[in-house]
Motif scaffolding. Structure first.
Motif, PDB file in Angstrom:
ATOM      1  N   THR A 184       0.867  -1.177   0.000  1.00 39.53           N
ATOM      2  CA  THR A 184       0.000   0.000   0.000  1.00 39.53           C
ATOM      3  C   THR A 184       0.906   1.231   0.000  1.00 39.53           C
ATOM      4  O   THR A 184       2.124   1.109   0.118  1.00 39.53           O
ATOM      5  N   ASP A 185       0.316   2.391  -0.102  1.00 44.43           N
ATOM      6  CA  ASP A 185       1.110   3.615  -0.054  1.00 44.43           C
ATOM      7  C   ASP A 185       1.795   3.787   1.301  1.00 44.43           C
ATOM      8  O   ASP A 185       2.784   4.510   1.400  1.00 44.43           O
ATOM      9  N   TYR A 186       1.293   3.109   2.333  1.00 43.88           N
ATOM     10  CA  TYR A 186       1.895   3.237   3.665  1.00 43.88           C
ATOM     11  C   TYR A 186       3.008   2.233   3.921  1.00 43.88           C
ATOM     12  O   TYR A 186       4.056   2.569   4.481  1.00 43.88           O
ATOM     13  N   ASN A 187       2.816   0.968   3.548  1.00 40.58           N
ATOM     14  CA  ASN A 187       3.843  -0.024   3.880  1.00 40.58           C
ATOM     15  C   ASN A 187       3.930  -1.148   2.857  1.00 40.58           C
ATOM     16  O   ASN A 187       3.107  -1.248   1.939  1.00 40.58           O
ATOM     17  N   ASP A 280      15.709   2.888  -3.654  1.00 31.14           N
ATOM     18  CA  ASP A 280      14.413   2.701  -4.305  1.00 31.14           C
ATOM     19  C   ASP A 280      14.234   3.867  -5.276  1.00 31.14           C
ATOM     20  O   ASP A 280      14.950   4.870  -5.194  1.00 31.14           O
ATOM     21  N   VAL A 281      13.283   3.747  -6.182  1.00 32.69           N
ATOM     22  CA  VAL A 281      13.035   4.840  -7.120  1.00 32.69           C
ATOM     23  C   VAL A 281      12.661   6.111  -6.358  1.00 32.69           C
ATOM     24  O   VAL A 281      12.068   6.050  -5.286  1.00 32.69           O
ATOM     25  N   TRP A 282      13.000   7.237  -6.916  1.00 33.25           N
ATOM     26  CA  TRP A 282      12.716   8.511  -6.264  1.00 33.25           C
ATOM     27  C   TRP A 282      11.263   8.938  -6.470  1.00 33.25           C
ATOM     28  O   TRP A 282      10.710   9.648  -5.640  1.00 33.25           O
ATOM     29  N   ALA A 283      10.669   8.520  -7.570  1.00 33.45           N
ATOM     30  CA  ALA A 283       9.256   8.832  -7.838  1.00 33.45           C
ATOM     31  C   ALA A 283       8.530   7.533  -8.138  1.00 33.45           C
ATOM     32  O   ALA A 283       8.745   6.917  -9.185  1.00 33.45           O
ATOM     33  N   SER A 284       7.695   7.094  -7.203  1.00 32.45           N
ATOM     34  CA  SER A 284       6.963   5.844  -7.367  1.00 32.45           C
ATOM     35  C   SER A 284       5.757   6.037  -8.273  1.00 32.45           C
ATOM     36  O   SER A 284       5.439   7.160  -8.690  1.00 32.45           O
ATOM     37  N   MET A 285       5.072   4.930  -8.565  1.00 32.29           N
ATOM     38  CA  MET A 285       3.848   4.997  -9.350  1.00 32.29           C
ATOM     39  C   MET A 285       2.852   5.931  -8.657  1.00 32.29           C
ATOM     40  O   MET A 285       2.620   5.820  -7.466  1.00 32.29           O
ATOM     41  N   GLY A 286       2.321   6.863  -9.413  1.00 30.10           N
ATOM     42  CA  GLY A 286       1.424   7.854  -8.834  1.00 30.10           C
ATOM     43  C   GLY A 286       2.132   9.145  -8.483  1.00 30.10           C
ATOM     44  O   GLY A 286       1.497  10.124  -8.097  1.00 30.10           O
ATOM     45  N   LYS A 288       4.796  10.260 -10.699  1.00 34.53           N
ATOM     46  CA  LYS A 288       5.635  10.514 -11.866  1.00 34.53           C
ATOM     47  C   LYS A 288       5.591  11.975 -12.304  1.00 34.53           C
ATOM     48  O   LYS A 288       6.553  12.469 -12.902  1.00 34.53           O
ATOM     49  N   GLU A 289       4.510  12.670 -11.989  1.00 31.86           N
ATOM     50  CA  GLU A 289       4.460  14.090 -12.339  1.00 31.86           C
ATOM     51  C   GLU A 289       5.444  14.903 -11.499  1.00 31.86           C
ATOM     52  O   GLU A 289       5.775  16.042 -11.835  1.00 31.86           O
ATOM     53  N   GLU A 290       5.926  14.302 -10.399  1.00 28.76           N
ATOM     54  CA  GLU A 290       6.901  14.972  -9.539  1.00 28.76           C
ATOM     55  C   GLU A 290       8.337  14.586  -9.879  1.00 28.76           C
ATOM     56  O   GLU A 290       9.282  15.030  -9.213  1.00 28.76           O
ATOM     57  N   ALA A 291       8.520  13.751 -10.899  1.00 29.20           N
ATOM     58  CA  ALA A 291       9.842  13.178 -11.171  1.00 29.20           C
ATOM     59  C   ALA A 291      10.906  14.249 -11.402  1.00 29.20           C
ATOM     60  O   ALA A 291      12.029  14.145 -10.889  1.00 29.20           O
ATOM     61  N   ALA A 292      10.584  15.273 -12.175  1.00 35.77           N
ATOM     62  CA  ALA A 292      11.580  16.302 -12.487  1.00 35.77           C
ATOM     63  C   ALA A 292      11.999  17.065 -11.232  1.00 35.77           C
ATOM     64  O   ALA A 292      13.190  17.312 -11.009  1.00 35.77           O
ATOM     65  N   ILE A 293      11.006  17.417 -10.397  1.00 38.83           N
ATOM     66  CA  ILE A 293      11.301  18.135  -9.159  1.00 38.83           C
ATOM     67  C   ILE A 293      12.121  17.253  -8.224  1.00 38.83           C
ATOM     68  O   ILE A 293      13.113  17.693  -7.633  1.00 38.83           O
TER      69      ILE A 293
END
Length: 362
Positions: A184-187, A280-286, A288-293
């Motif tokens: 989940t988004d929490y754990n 881990d990836v810096w921008a997870s699924m959901g 991705k619009e924050e990836a550049a920042i």
């Protein structure tokens, strides 16, 4: 060939003989014992996850890693090592899930989660049913409590990989069969079970090691923190300011007084002396619009050869995948001899097999 059931339940020495030397230590150090679940303490971000069914004495769910005590978790890891050894030996007569089915709910897609669960269930004799985002929409096309009851009538166990943690809690509240948290988004407790199994195989122990997580204080970090609330280790989350993990979960781990917990904004200082450097990836699924920042904010947190040298020659590299090579980790690091990323990925299946056997009482 001797049957797997006799290998597992007859002589533990036979099981140990199938394991690499480093993997045998878990069997020798943590002998089998009767284990019980404990109720987890409620936090603001995640209500108690030992969710009883409607009857008041419901199924055993696997929703948080600390819904179970230390002895139980180590027992499941021991079981994972045993069953892995049997599968690696080529034995195919061990079929404890024969005749059983598992429904897999995916509102958040994942190649590793689907294949590891589906293949694991198949190898143990059972059947897994994939329900993708278009097949099932919790609380949208049909009420969550209705879906939980319907799937419980068809299946022996349910795995759910969801976005919202509350959706998992709501689902487990009404399910009449065990529910396993696929993420989940929490754990992400299944991932941590695989991580610990991998660390024990390579380091021979888990207690007292230093794990440095490099990046966003996300669901993987929350599960590591909840593990650290009952299993002694040194856990460091190195992240940019503003990307720290949930405060209540950090305080929960610190207040347990079991492990050393650090949240650092200095990656090179944090990584010194690490036994495991984890990315881990810096921008997870959901996100991705924050990836550049995020790529700007996370500069300096990439795990590269220099960072691994700072950690020291004892350090292994881990990543829960998928990896964005050249972003949070360099290609050279993920392909290095001290990278145990793909052993870690394989152990998702073995750890999850043990979780399945535990919640089903097999």
């Amino acid at each position: 060939m001797e049957s797997a059931s006799s290998i597992l339940w007859g002589s533990r020495l036979q099981v140990q003989s199938l394991l690499p030397q480093q993997s045998r230590s878990i069997l020798l150090r943590y002998p089998p014992s009767v284990v019980v679940c404990k109720q987890s303490t409620t936090t603001a971000s995640a209500p108690s996850l030992f969710v009883l069914g409607e009857g008041g004495g419901g199924p055993t769910h696997f929703l948080h890693i600390d819904d179970f005590d230390k002895k139980t978790v180590l027992h499941m890891l021991e079981r994972a090592a045993e069953v892995k050894a049997v599968l690696k030996s080529g034995e195919r007569n061990y079929q404890p899930l024969q005749g059983l089915s598992m429904a897999m709910i995916f509102t958040k897609p994942s190649m590793r989660t689907r294949v590891s669960f589906e293949t694991g269930v198949y190898k143990l004799g059972g059947h897994a049913i994939y329900l993708g985002p278009d097949d099932i929409q919790l609380g949208k096309r049909e009420e969550t409590r209705d879906i939980a009851r319907v799937l419980s009538g068809y299946n022996d166990v349910i795995m759910a990989r969801l976005f919202a943690h509350k959706d998992l809690l709501d689902f487990a509240m009404f399910a009449k069969v065990p529910v396993i948290n696929g993420l989940t988004d929490y754990n992400h407790p299944c991932q941590i079970m695989a991580d610990v199994l991998t660390i024990i195989e390579h380091l021979g122990r888990i207690e007292g090691i230093k794990v440095v997580y490099m990046g966003d204080g996300n669901n993987v970090v929350h599960s590591w923190l909840r593990l650290a609330a009952f299993l002694p280790l040194h856990f460091v989350c190195a992240c940019p300011r503003g990307f720290e993990p949930d405060t209540a979960t950090v305080e929960r781990a610190r207040n347990a007084g079991v492990s050393r917990i650090e949240i650092s904004n200095n990656p090179l200082e944090a990584v010194k002396g690490a036994h495991v450097v984890y990315a881990d990836v810096w921008a997870s699924m959901g996100q991705k619009e924050e990836a550049a920042i995020r790529s700007q904010r996370f500069k300096g947190f990439q795990v590269d050869e220099a960072m691994m040298e700072t950690a020291g020659p004892q350090a292994y590299f881990m990543h829960c995948l998928p990896a964005e090579r050249g972003v949070e980790v360099t290609d050279a690091v993920i392909e290095a001899p001290n990278s145990i990323v793909f052993a870690q990925a394989e152990n998702r299946m073995h750890a999850q097999n043990a979780i399945l056997l535990h919640v089903l009482g097999l």
